[in-house]
Design a protein around this motif. Structure first.
Motif, PDB file in Angstrom:
ATOM      1  N   VAL A 272       0.985  -1.134   0.287  1.00 31.72           N
ATOM      2  CA  VAL A 272       0.595  -0.502   0.111  1.00 31.72           C
ATOM      3  C   VAL A 272       0.595   1.251  -0.171  1.00 31.72           C
TER       4      VAL A 272
ATOM      5  N   GLU B 272       1.526   5.110   0.315  1.00 30.25           N
ATOM      6  CA  GLU B 272       0.600   7.005   0.621  1.00 30.25           C
ATOM      7  C   GLU B 272       1.599   7.700   0.700  1.00 30.25           C
TER       8      GLU B 272
ATOM      9  N   TYR C 290      -3.117  10.733  -0.633  1.00 27.35           N
ATOM     10  CA  TYR C 290      -3.503   9.038  -1.112  1.00 27.35           C
ATOM     11  C   TYR C 290      -3.460   7.504  -0.252  1.00 27.35           C
TER      12      TYR C 290
ATOM     13  N   ASP D  44      -3.342   4.183  -1.256  1.00 22.22           N
ATOM     14  CA  ASP D  44      -4.277   2.991  -2.760  1.00 22.22           C
ATOM     15  C   ASP D  44      -3.165   1.526  -2.753  1.00 22.22           C
TER      16      ASP D  44
ATOM     17  N   GLN E 102      -3.199  -3.665   7.014  1.00 24.91           N
ATOM     18  CA  GLN E 102      -3.526  -2.531   6.207  1.00 24.91           C
ATOM     19  C   GLN E 102      -2.926  -1.599   7.239  1.00 24.91           C
TER      20      GLN E 102
ATOM     21  N   ARG F 292     -10.119  11.615   2.748  1.00 26.91           N
ATOM     22  CA  ARG F 292      -9.514  11.516   0.860  1.00 26.91           C
ATOM     23  C   ARG F 292     -10.112  12.998  -0.035  1.00 26.91           C
TER      24      ARG F 292
END
Length: 509
Positions: free
Chosen positions: A69, A71, A84, A86, A315, A358
């Motif tokens: 992941v 960042e 961001y 993802d 996560q 977000r």
């Protein structure tokens, strides 16, 4: 000192040692190289102008266990913000405000390994408008309940803008343009008119003025909004602010500070608004942003992928804090202060699935009037637009663009947006809004006497098709005031401004 090795001759002890050895290796894939960032590549795309150019990044990694992941964080003036998070290692980001920015990527794998790319080179983005930009000044929109000297207000505003060096379109050219395209609504700008203004008149930005309150009787009251819209195929709200003044705001000793002339009050209001806009052009406008830190690891359970139907993955859960930058700079209404309990909503709900950090695009539709003054729904909606615009992760659609969409699809929402209307507003080929803000106004009083406000706000997430926020707010200007009118809010404008600010801050915290 000597150690006995007799336990090695015991088969039971050997079996126990083997089990412990295997347990210590559980969860570690043999031969997996450690997570490493090979390179972070950043580059500017398009012109280095805020809201127009983009900053592109690509990060290349190797090794690591399971899903990786990414960042992405940005840094401006030493302040870090979260952009961001993802599983994609590439993307683009368009700065909303002018400034100098750097990027950094933090990468996390399922084993909890965290690696940091370090900060990239610095990239500068200039304001969309400058001293050479050409502006059109539209006639004043009257949202008050009274006949107001709209032409005089427009004339004074035009003179103040010219005295500060702003380049304004010739009024005759603007009048011909409005007649040619039958432009009657001056409270917003549609996509078609925005593009024609740019192509035919060479206009870069448009000043839109909405008069909320006008009272000439003593004590006089003046409240108005001004916003600047960019022209082109996608009109955007570049800046918006408002101010509400009364003659009794600062009476002082023996009432010597009272203002009895409505024109003097108007002059003071316009000066505050134009000071606010020039502060924005200088990059000193107050703005809320979510600061980012190192990811906090959180175990998340799923019901697929293992023999017992349960797998644990790791996560990143972003740690962020809401920070007001340029807090010392004053808006037209003054320096932003902490919200008081009496201005908080009486009821509020926020969905647990909503992530306030977000990036969102937001459409604010006019609020419904429930037994209250004319235009109250439009006024409260403008207050909400102004508050939302102050957050770095939110892009608020120009109200004129939202109005055009509602008229085009003949959407009449007597009880708020339906699912069908929401699908239209969130459709990628139509408006492509992430969030839809609506509400109802139950009471709005402020022309004379004590100010009162009562309204509800509802926010709908188009992608999830669910309500992620609901609140109800009620307050009076004299609420919580006991001695010498200390803390009294004399205007409905000031009261609603504080109440909507409290609602939006609760949403984003």
């Amino acid at each position: 000192m000597t150690f006995s090795t007799n336990f090695l001759n015991n088969p039971l002890c050997l079996l126990l040692a083997a089990v412990l050895s295997l347990a210590g290796c559980a969860g570690v894939e043999p031969g997996t190289p450690p997570l490493t960032i090979i390179a972070l590549e950043t580059a500017q795309q398009g012109s280095p102008v805020a809201r127009r150019g983009a900053l592109h990044w690509t990060v290349t990694t190797s090794g690591g266990q399971g899903t990786v992941v990414y960042e992405v964080q940005a840094q401006q003036a030493g302040i870090e913000r979260l952009l961001y998070a993802d599983a994609l290692g590439t993307g683009s980001w368009t700065p909303k405000e002018p400034g100098r920015y750097r990027l950094k990527v933090v990468v996390v794998d399922e084993a909890g390994t965290v690696v940091d790319s370090g900060w990239s080179d610095e990239y500068a983005y200039s304001p969309l408008f400058n001293r050479d930009s050409l502006y059109a000044l539209l006639p004043v929109q009257n949202l008050s309940d009274f006949n107001a000297p709209l032409y005089d207000i427009h004339t004074v505003l035009r003179a103040r803008l010219r005295s500060r060096g702003f380049q304004l379109l010739d009024p005759a050219l603007l009048e011909d343009f409005m007649a040619k395209y039958r432009m009657r609504h001056t409270g917003g700008l549609s996509r078609h008119l925005s593009q024609k203004m740019q192509e035919e008149l060479g206009v870069d930005g448009v000043f839109i003025t909405s008069l909320e309150t006008w009272q000439e009787e003593i004590p006089p009251r003046v409240s108005l909004f001004i916003r600047v819209i960019s022209t082109g195929s996608q009109p955007e709200v570049i800046w918006i602010d408002s101010v509400g003044l009364t003659g009794d705001d600062a009476p002082g000793l023996l009432g010597l500070g009272r203002i009895k002339n409505s024109r003097l009050l108007l002059s003071n209001a316009l000066e505050k608004l134009l000071d606010s806009y020039q502060s924005y052009l200088a990059g000193r406008s107050p703005e809320y942003l979510h600061t980012g830190g190192q990811p906090k690891l959180q175990q998340v359970g799923t019901d697929v992928g293992s023999e017992d139907g349960f797998v644990e993955t790791i996560q990143p859960r972003r740690q962020s804090q809401l920070l007001l930058v340029n807090a010392e700079s004053a808006t037209a209404g003054g320096v932003i202060k902490a919200n008081k309990p009496r201005h908080q909503p009486q009821f509020s709900y926020r969905a647990s699935t909503f992530d306030p950090t977000r990036q969102y695009t937001v459409a604010v539709i006019p609020f419904l009037n429930i037994n209250t003054r004319k235009h109250a729904g439009d006024i409260v909606a403008l207050h909400v637009v102004r508050q939302l615009h102050r957050y770095a992760n939110l892009r608020v659609f120009e109200p004129g663009l939202v109005r055009q969409t509602l008229l085009r699809y003949r959407m009449i929402m007597q009880a708020g947006p339906s699912l069908a209307a929401s699908d239209i507003l969130t459709g990628e080929s139509i408006l492509d809004a992430d969030l839809i803000v609506s509400g109802k106004v139950f009471d709005y009083q402020g022309a004379t006497g004590e100010s009162k406000a009562d309204f509800s706000i509802q926010i709908f997430d188009g992608a999830k098709r669910e309500i992620i926020w609901a609140s109800r707010s009620y307050a009076t200007g004299d609420q919580g005031v006991y001695f010498f009118d200390w803390g009294r809010v004399p205007s409905a404008h000031g009261l609603i401004s504080k109440m909507t600010e409290a609602v939006v801050k609760l949403l984003e915290e």
